[in-house]
Design a protein around this motif. Structure first.
Motif, PDB file in Angstrom:
ATOM      1  N   THR A 217      23.056  14.384  82.199  1.00  0.00           N
ATOM      2  CA  THR A 217      24.119  15.510  82.099  1.00  0.00           C
ATOM      3  C   THR A 217      25.029  14.460  83.202  1.00  0.00           C
ATOM      4  N   ASP A 218      24.688  13.591  84.342  1.00  0.00           N
ATOM      5  CA  ASP A 218      24.878  12.727  84.560  1.00  0.00           C
ATOM      6  C   ASP A 218      24.089  11.679  84.487  1.00  0.00           C
ATOM      7  N   PRO A 219      24.959  10.131  83.575  1.00  0.00           N
ATOM      8  CA  PRO A 219      23.593   9.056  83.580  1.00  0.00           C
ATOM      9  C   PRO A 219      24.003   8.372  85.137  1.00  0.00           C
ATOM     10  N   ASP A 220      24.583   8.587  86.032  1.00  0.00           N
ATOM     11  CA  ASP A 220      24.475   7.938  86.489  1.00  0.00           C
ATOM     12  C   ASP A 220      23.243   8.489  88.234  1.00  0.00           C
ATOM     13  N   ALA A 221      23.262  10.063  87.871  1.00  0.00           N
ATOM     14  CA  ALA A 221      21.979  10.660  88.533  1.00  0.00           C
ATOM     15  C   ALA A 221      20.396  10.218  88.265  1.00  0.00           C
ATOM     16  N   ARG A 222      19.436  10.281  89.246  1.00  0.00           N
ATOM     17  CA  ARG A 222      18.056  10.311  89.307  1.00  0.00           C
ATOM     18  C   ARG A 222      17.525  10.819  88.664  1.00  0.00           C
ATOM     19  N   THR A 223      16.965  10.351  87.876  1.00  0.00           N
ATOM     20  CA  THR A 223      15.899  11.272  86.676  1.00  0.00           C
ATOM     21  C   THR A 223      14.890  11.664  87.575  1.00  0.00           C
ATOM     22  N   ASP A 224      13.611  12.568  86.512  1.00  0.00           N
ATOM     23  CA  ASP A 224      12.309  12.775  87.708  1.00  0.00           C
ATOM     24  C   ASP A 224      11.539  11.880  87.041  1.00  0.00           C
ATOM     25  N   THR A 225      11.557  10.951  86.866  1.00  0.00           N
ATOM     26  CA  THR A 225      10.813  10.143  85.757  1.00  0.00           C
ATOM     27  C   THR A 225      10.139   9.039  86.731  1.00  0.00           C
TER      28      THR A 225
ATOM     29  N   LYS B 152      11.851   6.542  88.834  1.00  0.00           N
ATOM     30  CA  LYS B 152      13.026   8.346  89.567  1.00  0.00           C
ATOM     31  C   LYS B 152      14.670   7.666  88.827  1.00  0.00           C
ATOM     32  N   ALA B 153      14.907   6.366  88.215  1.00  0.00           N
ATOM     33  CA  ALA B 153      15.496   5.422  88.092  1.00  0.00           C
ATOM     34  C   ALA B 153      17.069   6.743  87.306  1.00  0.00           C
ATOM     35  N   SER B 154      17.738   5.897  87.025  1.00  0.00           N
ATOM     36  CA  SER B 154      19.108   7.057  86.645  1.00  0.00           C
ATOM     37  C   SER B 154      19.155   6.287  84.851  1.00  0.00           C
ATOM     38  N   LEU B 155      19.890   6.607  84.385  1.00  0.00           N
ATOM     39  CA  LEU B 155      19.901   6.555  82.694  1.00  0.00           C
ATOM     40  C   LEU B 155      20.622   4.806  83.037  1.00  0.00           C
ATOM     41  N   ALA B 156      21.489   4.932  84.232  1.00  0.00           N
ATOM     42  CA  ALA B 156      22.893   3.795  83.897  1.00  0.00           C
ATOM     43  C   ALA B 156      21.498   2.570  83.544  1.00  0.00           C
ATOM     44  N   TYR B 157      20.171   2.982  85.292  1.00  0.00           N
ATOM     45  CA  TYR B 157      19.641   1.521  85.589  1.00  0.00           C
ATOM     46  C   TYR B 157      19.026   1.670  84.494  1.00  0.00           C
ATOM     47  N   ALA B 158      18.438   2.470  83.821  1.00  0.00           N
ATOM     48  CA  ALA B 158      16.954   2.429  82.444  1.00  0.00           C
ATOM     49  C   ALA B 158      17.761   1.435  81.558  1.00  0.00           C
ATOM     50  N   ILE B 159      19.358   1.702  81.562  1.00  0.00           N
ATOM     51  CA  ILE B 159      19.684   0.687  80.442  1.00  0.00           C
ATOM     52  C   ILE B 159      20.837  -0.952  80.884  1.00  0.00           C
ATOM     53  N   GLN B 160      20.428  -0.377  82.406  1.00  0.00           N
ATOM     54  CA  GLN B 160      20.661  -1.834  82.780  1.00  0.00           C
ATOM     55  C   GLN B 160      19.569  -2.709  82.617  1.00  0.00           C
ATOM     56  N   TRP B 161      18.627  -2.193  83.167  1.00  0.00           N
ATOM     57  CA  TRP B 161      17.288  -3.372  83.613  1.00  0.00           C
ATOM     58  C   TRP B 161      16.456  -2.854  82.238  1.00  0.00           C
ATOM     59  N   SER B 162      16.471  -1.527  81.591  1.00  0.00           N
ATOM     60  CA  SER B 162      15.333  -1.488  80.864  1.00  0.00           C
ATOM     61  C   SER B 162      14.075  -0.679  80.949  1.00  0.00           C
ATOM     62  N   CYS B 163      14.063  -0.258  81.594  1.00  0.00           N
ATOM     63  CA  CYS B 163      13.580   0.777  81.744  1.00  0.00           C
ATOM     64  C   CYS B 163      12.263   1.543  81.095  1.00  0.00           C
TER      65      CYS B 163
END
Length: 487
Positions: free
Chosen positions: A233-241, A263-274
């Motif tokens: 729901t919030d792309p900038d919030a940390r995930t539990d990964t 625990k990176a956010s979706l935004a970080y995961a797209i930016q750096w391809s996690c």
């Protein structure tokens, strides 16, 4: 005497009636079967008795016809054959037709009923009108930039207008000259054998007929599924990964190409391809909702035509949870054509609505009268508009501050996503380099172009292969030209 004359006249009438019935049978009922008989050369002679209509790119014919003064009189010729071969295909007296030459054969040969002056005219007189013209949507400058950018390396490029679905460039490399296949000589047979036996498969249309693992470029689809399903729901919030992330039901640890993915956010995961974040999100979305999401982007569609047939981009309908995790980052059995991945970028650029892709703008008579135009139509609603808006922001972040920085264009808004797809036994093959992107002038109301580039060059150093390094510069050059209003 009169009686015998009547009998003779009756017999003659019966014979005449039988002759007429047989003539009708031969000329009408059995006509198609006789025409299709391989021993009958008349249809073949008639087919090549007149010049074939032309295929036009940017207002200029890229095809022609040569008078050989042989029984099969006219042979097909091509201008800039290797450049436009993935668009035109070939028209051969020995091997038939492919791509636009096949899909628009009725117009090009003059047999399309729409070219006739009256309805059913061709059925009655079986004559051929002069071959018509097929006007494509291809932009010559973009086509040339893509072709030169690949520079003979194996790969493909597709560019399209996100709002209309017009295909602006369709390039496959390495390519070939379709003109060498036009005639029926021994040399043509030799060229056919050479091209089909070539290791790099120059006759394979990699843009629409070859599928590749899309790798991290597919993460845009997974992100759309996660946002639409409200898993995020919030792309900038940390995930539990966690990092490392262990694939469910296995002991296999999934690696990341960069640090900072725990625990990176979706935004970080797209930016750096996690990998870990996106695999975890795919599992949380679940197979059923992932299938629904990929279907809305065009995956698993067996009926896509542009009008040439397009290979099916695959996302398995049945798989285990660990396989779903890998599929969600564009690996396992997930495969896509370059056209499909261009559609992914276009869907984001166009607010979630996917326009149906098309390659033919219109067809005309030899004299230039329009016979048929291709209308703009919706293909799918790939995602919610709010999701598309979020993904636009995330893709812009990947270009401005992440792995896609080599695609940045000063004074333009560019969104992109890199991909490095593993393949081969034990992932031993040289990774494919992907880049998908879209570009918009800041003062424009909508993006000008969406692009997908894949490079599969086996000559390259494995350590240097990346979507940002190999594919993004080609996409950048094309987007710059599109923003200038290339024609």
């Amino acid at each position: 005497m009169t009686r015998y004359m009547r009998r003779a006249a009756a017999i003659c009438l019966v014979l005449l009636a039988a002759l007429l019935v047989n003539a009708v049978r031969v000329q009408v009922i059995d006509a198609d079967e006789l025409n299709a008989n391989q021993a009958n050369r008349r249809p073949l002679i008639a087919r090549y008795a007149a010049p074939r209509g032309n295929i036009v790119v940017g207002g200029r014919p890229v095809t022609g016809s040569k008078d050989t003064r042989q029984q099969l009189r006219y042979e097909r010729t091509y201008h800039d054959g290797p450049l436009y071969a993935p668009v035109t295909g070939y028209s051969s007296q020995l091997y038939g037709d492919t791509l636009l030459e096949y899909a628009e054969d009725g117009v090009l040969t003059g047999t399309d009923p729409l070219l006739a002056p009256l309805p059913l005219w061709n059925d009655f007189n079986r004559s051929r009108r002069p071959g018509g013209t097929v006007v494509t949507t291809i932009e010559p400058i973009l086509q040339g930039i893509a072709y030169d950018g690949l520079a003979g390396r194996r790969g493909a490029v597709v560019a399209l207008d996100p709002s209309t679905g017009r295909i602006l460039a369709l390039v496959s490399s390495p390519s070939y000259d379709p003109g060498v296949l036009s005639g029926n000589s021994a040399e043509v047979m030799s060229q056919w054998q050479r091209l089909n036996g070539a290791v790099h498969q120059p006759m394979l249309n990699r843009a629409i007929r070859q599928t590749y693992p899309p790798g991290s470029a597919f993460k845009i689809v997974t992100a759309a599924a996660a946002l639409d399903a409200r898993v995020v729901t919030d792309p900038d919030a940390r995930t539990d990964t966690p990092d490392p992330y262990v694939l469910p039901t296995t002991r296999t640890k999934l690696p990341n190409p960069v640090k900072g993915c725990k625990k990176a956010s979706l935004a970080y995961a797209i930016q750096w391809s996690c990998n870990t974040v996106m695999a975890n999100l795919g599992v949380k979305v679940g197979l059923e909702r992932m299938l629904d999401a990929v279907g809305r982007f065009g995956f698993n569609d067996r009926g896509l035509r542009i009008p040439s047939r397009v290979a099916v981009s695959n996302f398995d309908r049945r798989m285990s949870v660990d396989q779903l995790a890998l599929s969600s980052i564009g690996q396992f059995d997930t495969t896509a054509t370059p056209l499909q991945m261009a559609l992914v970028a276009a869907a984001v650029a166009n607010g979630g609505e996917l326009a149906y892709p098309y390659l033919v703008d219109r067809t005309t008579t030899r004299g230039g009268d329009t016979v048929r135009t291709t209308p703009r139509r919706t293909y799918q609603r790939a995602m919610n508009p709010a999701t598309a808006l979020e993904l636009r922001r995330l893709m812009v972040g990947a270009v401005e501050k992440g792995t896609g920085s080599s695609a940045a264009i000063k004074g333009a808004v560019v969104g992109g996503k890199t991909g490095t797809a593993q393949h081969g036994l034990g992932n031993a093959g040289t990774p494919y380099a992907w880049f998908i992107a879209w570009a918009q002038h800041p003062k424009a109301s909508r993006p000008a172009v969406a692009v997908a580039v894949v490079v599969e060059d086996a000559e390259a150093d494995r350590a240097e292969i990346s979507g940002g390094g190999d594919a993004a510069p080609i996409a950048r050059a094309m987007m710059q030209a599109a923003l200038r209003g290339a024609r």
